[in-house]
Design a protein around this motif. Sequence first.
Motif, PDB file in Angstrom:
ATOM      1  N   UNK A  84       0.779  -1.232   0.000  1.00  0.00           N
ATOM      2  CA  UNK A  84       0.000   0.000   0.000  1.00  0.00           C
ATOM      3  C   UNK A  84       0.808   1.278   0.000  1.00  0.00           C
ATOM      4  N   UNK A  85       2.126   1.179   0.072  1.00  0.00           N
ATOM      5  CA  UNK A  85       2.970   2.378   0.025  1.00  0.00           C
ATOM      6  C   UNK A  85       3.120   2.786  -1.436  1.00  0.00           C
ATOM      7  N   UNK A  86       2.733   3.997  -1.799  1.00  0.00           N
ATOM      8  CA  UNK A  86       2.745   4.345  -3.236  1.00  0.00           C
ATOM      9  C   UNK A  86       4.144   4.676  -3.758  1.00  0.00           C
ATOM     10  N   UNK A 143       4.528   5.386  -7.677  1.00  0.00           N
ATOM     11  CA  UNK A 143       4.108   6.743  -8.020  1.00  0.00           C
ATOM     12  C   UNK A 143       5.135   7.778  -7.556  1.00  0.00           C
ATOM     13  N   UNK A 144       5.658   7.571  -6.364  1.00  0.00           N
ATOM     14  CA  UNK A 144       6.654   8.497  -5.834  1.00  0.00           C
ATOM     15  C   UNK A 144       7.882   8.549  -6.746  1.00  0.00           C
ATOM     16  N   UNK A 164       6.382  -4.774   8.284  1.00  0.00           N
ATOM     17  CA  UNK A 164       6.317  -3.512   7.554  1.00  0.00           C
ATOM     18  C   UNK A 164       7.420  -3.390   6.493  1.00  0.00           C
ATOM     19  N   UNK A 222      12.112   8.847   2.736  1.00  0.00           N
ATOM     20  CA  UNK A 222      11.755   7.487   3.126  1.00  0.00           C
ATOM     21  C   UNK A 222      10.248   7.308   3.089  1.00  0.00           C
ATOM     22  N   UNK A 223       9.826   6.124   2.660  1.00  0.00           N
ATOM     23  CA  UNK A 223       8.413   5.795   2.483  1.00  0.00           C
ATOM     24  C   UNK A 223       8.151   4.483   3.210  1.00  0.00           C
ATOM     25  N   UNK A 224       7.202   4.497   4.120  1.00  0.00           N
ATOM     26  CA  UNK A 224       7.003   3.399   5.060  1.00  0.00           C
ATOM     27  C   UNK A 224       5.550   2.964   5.130  1.00  0.00           C
ATOM     28  N   UNK A 225       5.305   1.681   5.235  1.00  0.00           N
ATOM     29  CA  UNK A 225       3.944   1.199   5.469  1.00  0.00           C
ATOM     30  C   UNK A 225       3.828  -0.295   5.263  1.00  0.00           C
ATOM     31  N   UNK A 226       2.574  -0.752   5.182  1.00  0.00           N
ATOM     32  CA  UNK A 226       2.323  -2.182   5.071  1.00  0.00           C
ATOM     33  C   UNK A 226       2.595  -2.664   3.654  1.00  0.00           C
ATOM     34  N   UNK A 257      -3.890  -3.173   2.229  1.00  0.00           N
ATOM     35  CA  UNK A 257      -2.797  -2.432   1.571  1.00  0.00           C
ATOM     36  C   UNK A 257      -2.651  -2.732   0.076  1.00  0.00           C
ATOM     37  N   UNK A 283      -4.913  -4.093  -1.897  1.00  0.00           N
ATOM     38  CA  UNK A 283      -6.151  -3.631  -2.541  1.00  0.00           C
ATOM     39  C   UNK A 283      -6.119  -2.129  -2.750  1.00  0.00           C
ATOM     40  N   UNK A 284      -5.598  -1.410  -1.770  1.00  0.00           N
ATOM     41  CA  UNK A 284      -5.468   0.050  -1.873  1.00  0.00           C
ATOM     42  C   UNK A 284      -4.637   0.454  -3.087  1.00  0.00           C
ATOM     43  N   UNK A 314      -5.901   2.411  -6.379  1.00  0.00           N
ATOM     44  CA  UNK A 314      -5.269   3.673  -6.770  1.00  0.00           C
ATOM     45  C   UNK A 314      -4.865   3.632  -8.244  1.00  0.00           C
TER      46      UNK A 314
END
Lengths: 434, 434
Positions: A133-135, A138-139, A279, A293-297, A303, A305-306, A310
């Motif tokens: 789910x961490x984009x 795109x980033x 994570x 830095x980009x952090x998440x599930x 995540x 599905x998100x 998107x």
Amino acid sequence: MKPVKVGIVGLGTVGGGAFNLLKENAAEISRRTGRYIQVSHVGIRRDSGKYDLHGVKVSQDIFAVVNDPEVDIVVEVIGGTTTARELVLTAIANGKHVVTANKALLAEFGNEIFAAAEAKGVYVAFEAAVAGGVPIIKVLREGLAANRIEWLAGIINGTGNYILTEMRDKGRDFADVLKEAQALGYAEADPTFDVEGIDAAHKLTILASIAFGIPLQFAKVYTEGITRLTREDVSYAEELGYRIKNLGIARRTPEGIELRVHPTLISADRLIANVHGVKNAVLVQSNAVGPTLYYGAGAGAGPTGSAVVADIVDVVRSLSSDNNSYVPHLAFQPNELADTPILPVEAIRTAYYLRLQANDKPGVLADVTRILSENGISIEAILQKPAHEAGTVPVIILTKPVIEREMNRAIGSLEALTDIVAPVVRIRLEALDA
Amino acid sequence: MKPVKVGIVGLGTVGGGAFNLLKENAAEISRRTGRYIQVSHVGIRRDSGKYDLHGVKVSQDIFAVVNDPEVDIVVEVIGGTTTARELVLTAIANGKHVVTANKALLAEFGNEIFAAAEAKGVYVAFEAAVAGGVPIIKVLREGLAANRIEWLAGIINGTGNYILTEMRDKGRDFADVLKEAQALGYAEADPTFDVEGIDAAHKLTILASIAFGIPLQFAKVYTEGITRLTREDVSYAEELGYRIKNLGIARRTPEGIELRVHPTLISADRLIANVHGVKNAVLVQSNAVGPTLYYGAGAGAGPTGSAVVADIVDVVRSLSSDNNSYVPHLAFQPNELADTPILPVEAIRTAYYLRLQANDKPGVLADVTRILSENGISIEAILQKPAHEAGTVPVIILTKPVIEREMNRAIGSLEALTDIVAPVVRIRLEALDA
């Protein structure tokens, strides 16, 4: 405006997550897009009964979805690289946009798939393929478009990070934690892809391509798993102020590009060293913005599905535009991909953690340091532990950065010493300095 | 294809950063966009001589840039809200796309500006307005488009975070660190916007709007600065396992939306508690992906220039599309913005750190805990320090979450006790739980 019709092939974790999200967050999503997104067709070999498929066309022949003239966007989430490849190429040939979470497919067949999509004027989106789910896609492709990206380092396999976190927190052995992770559903029955770094290598292949503007080159990624890590090494690293993380690293050097996945010591006070459990996080060093830095599930129905949804939203927006407004699949224009060489692992430059098991007698350390010195290797720190086996002691050495080829030579000489009684353990160490 | 022509108004840190980046990274950028981006016109009141303006039209009348028929995209980076507003509205009226880094302008006049842009069919991009080079606007508007965003909490003022980091690391006083920060150029000669939380409130206004789909409502943000923090409180917080950060917090509740900027205790083991110095970070809690965090440099020529240029690239891509493919300015379709109420600060719910200066005699603690209990406030932790002034002791209490109104009442009663000899210090505390 008429609804956008989406066909989903596969209703596992990712597909089911996207399916539920499009329903649960429908109001929020159409407030954003101004269009209603309707799942009109689902392709599943068997109905698990877990999803309310009322009003949705269901086909056991999954190719019926990509051949359905009503479907605008195909979501491919069956995994694997054989049927998935055929399915995606058929969808493209039929003029459909594709959203996929399939990192293996893209890492191995992405060049072919994107070329087909560009020829046909459709879009293949893949945010869910890396870091859930961490984009991060795109980033890298859009948010950092003004930068020359210098390197990136990511914790991009949640299972591996969960195992390493448990080994450190509880002083447990790899095999022991793996067994528990399997019982908890964090690791597959066949954990090879996760613990041997293959899954991370698939993702790194994609990240490197969009960061540097190079073709996808999975076969050239150096990949080393976490299966041989011991709790002793985790604990010695800790004592020296480091954590061991399984990193995917892609770096430009004047000679070429480093692409590698391996256990890595990183200073415990770095933000990325404090990314725990399942994570994910990606640290990107770019020439204008510096480190971000980009952090998440990185996994799970919500995540992933998100990320799939998107992508669908992005594609929906592009439906009303011509091809020129597309963000290029690999961030750079297709005719601008560079053939920068990928370095063999012997040519990478990195610092090292070395653990030697030595006879506990005078002169051994002198021999060791002489050999390192003769190979041009500088020592950053030495830690000699009390003997825990009769007559032998572990000696831990942190070195300064050196070309791997030189280190191989030095380790050969070290292992030839009669007082070094076991193979030298080596774990790479990265400062991750900006 | 013919180059896209950009006019830049203002060549300070942000404008100069963007100008240099378009030149230095020109090859990398046009590999991505497939188009050459040319700065054709610059509006500056005085030429600092710092930039090579050879071949660029230079106007002292900055309105000449927005009236230049050749210019496709105007970059407004003069700051302020009076001339900047007029300039941006004129550019829009002239059919030009606008890129701005001006958070004050958008927080205060954004509703008007976006309405004008939508009426005219042009785009106003503002990635550089929040968190500098971290693409948080893009992440919230596009990357998390499938999510219902529940809350976000950000370190979005680098100067404030630098001051708090120094106070903690070196045990220094606020005034002392501020003076040094001014000497180093990290803080303005007039530091009000930074240290009183106004700059953070501008940014929070923008983030909340795109997270929740509400109009920009700067006037309703509760704002409290860091000027009254003492090194004692920083140190007591540390002792209890917390760090004090100046957070901008936006949260949905069933009653309405909380919008607040204030010093906040957060558990030291949270990733965001480990964001040091001038760096920024935004933690976002969304219903599908869960918590994600975005970290990087929030200021400086490179980072803000990076964001401005990323916006230019986005606008360049949209030049070849119709309006339907635009990402809406405030993430949600203009007719979908909600009039959810913004809560007054008395109605927010948060935990607290309280410091009481009490006479060192029996029964005082019993009075204090009775008053808290009578007001329905539960205690999480108590720390009583040895006396450091004759006869009085500091008592630190962490409470569980409570509505601010109740806390105000309790503090009134506490301060009425004859044995409480100084005003009660209160700092809000957030668990930041998912």
